[in-house]
Design a protein around this motif. Structure first.
Motif: not given
Lengths: 192, 224
Positions: B101-126
């Motif tokens: 619900l917040s960018l802080e929470r998203l930032e916390n989620l991205l501490d998990r490499p498995i999640l960061q890599n999955a989102i990166d694979s979509f090349a999401v900018r916004y």
């Protein structure tokens, strides 16, 4: 001829208003989590795999929800994601999961006056060790909601809400499994 | 052979019928920019997601799909990742009870490499979060229909007013900050007279909101 048509039309209307059958149709994604370094086995009983929810209370329309295949698919996805290794049998698994549906409840927009189809699912999940001894036994409740959109059928609404409830169960199970007190204690005890 | 004056009359009637078939409606779009935006239309993608954490904020699935289609359209069309594909690939992190619900929470989620890599694979900018709803605020009139073996029909006149309010929050996934917000308010009155057959004259309130929101978000992101 007119009489036959009247009877047919009336019959169809009565049948449509009184009973319906909905098959929950979905493919569950494999959860994106770090696996537990242990082998797991999912024990799905035939009753669980073929379960149909049958609504036959007098004050509600009859409804059958074919839930077995969908709930089996969801638990299979969860089990595949939870454990590093899938065991072929309960005897060769570090942990065996045995799910059982405790209750299926639903509410239709016409019953609640809301804009949503709602579904509640409650599962009892037992975790057993190699010797069949209980590790943990707990209840998980999932909730799903689907917006009642114009021209949407009751079947589509019930399907969407049930899928959401199953996904909610999967969410709680995948993120909470290692945190469940008895499971945590067993993992610590076995240095996993 | 149709006489010219008859042809003109026919065209007038057709235009009148088209105007009548669309009920009266109005749309207001607002924008609040917090940071500059930039996007590479060739390689960057966006994803449009509906908020689902509370019934009060839950945007309809068809509205979310409609906004995504609107963002893809035109000469400045964006590459939009289908929401179901994105949510399924990241299951269970973007479910109603877990979605950040917040960018802080998203930032916390991205501490998990498995999640960061999955989102990166979509090349999401916004990531574009939409919340709001379309509701019927008033209705009047009445209609009665009968059906029998010999046939059926309806008689009467119904009318109702729909209002929709949506807000899109645009998160910059690279900078992990909110780029801005776009909101739309729309209202309209629909009519349904019936003489044997009901004929709906619909104010396409949700569709108008979708177009207003989609066009504004597209220009917000592309034109920076």
């Amino acid at each position: 001829m007119v009489l036959v048509r009247s009877i047919l039309v009336s019959g169809l209307l009565i049948l449509a208003g009184c009973s319906s059958t909905h098959t929950i149709d979905t493919d569950f994604p494999i959860p994106l989590i770090e696996r537990i370094p242990a082998s797991g086995y999912l024990n799905l009983t035939p009753e669980f795999q073929q379960y149909n929810f049958i609504q036959d209370e007098e004050d509600r329309s009859d409804m059958t929800v074919i839930l077995g295949p969908a709930q089996s698919s969801m638990f299979s996805s969860i089990s595949d994601a939870l454990f590093a290794e899938a065991a072929a049998s309960a005897k060769s698994a570090d942990i065996t999961l045995l799910p059982d549906l405790d209750s299926y409840q639903y509410a239709l927009p016409k019953e609640t006056g809301s804009d949503f189809f709602e579904v509640w699912l409650k599962y009892r999940l037992q975790a057993l060790d190699k010797d069949g001894q209980p590790i943990a036994d707990w209840l998980i409740t999932g909730y799903g909601r689907a917006t009642d959109e114009r021209l949407q059928t009751q079947g589509a609404g019930v399907n969407e809400a049930t899928v959401e409830a199953l996904r909610d169960i999967g969410t709680q199970l995948t993120l909470g499994f290692s945190q469940q007190a008895d499971i945590r204690a067993w993992l610590d005890q076995n240095s996993i | 052979m149709v006489r010219p004056e008859l042809n003109l009359d026919l065209r007038i009637y057709v235009v009148l019928a088209v105007v009548l078939l669309v009920g009266c409606s109005s749309v207001t779009v607002d924008e609040m920019r917090l940071t500059e935006t930039e996007i590479d239309l060739e390689s960057d993608t966006v994803v449009v997601l509906g908020r689902q954490h509370s019934p009060a904020y839950e945007a309809e699935g068809d509205l979310v799909s409609c906004v995504a289609s609107q963002l893809r359209s035109g000469s400045q069309g964006l590459s939009v990742v289908p929401d179901e594909e994105f949510v399924d690939a990241l299951y269970p992190w973007f479910e109603p009870r877990t979605a950040p619900l917040s960018l802080e929470r998203l930032e916390n989620l991205l501490d998990r490499p498995i999640l960061q890599n999955a989102i990166d694979s979509f090349a999401v900018r916004y990531i574009i979060w939409i919340e709001g709803a379309t509701e019927t605020t008033d209705s009047s009139g009445g209609m009665s229909c009968t059906i029998s073996a010999a046939g059926g029909g309806c008689l009467g006149m119904g009318m109702w007013e729909d209002e929709s309010t949506y807000e899109a929050s645009i998160w910059d996934f690279h900078e992990l900050q909110e780029a801005g917000r776009v909101s739309v308010d729309s209202r309209g009155t629909s009519y349904m007279p019936a003489v044997i057959i009901p004929i709906p004259f619909l104010a396409r309130v949700q569709t108008n909101s979708c177009r207003g929101l989609g066009d504004q978000i597209q220009s917000f992101i592309v034109e920076g």
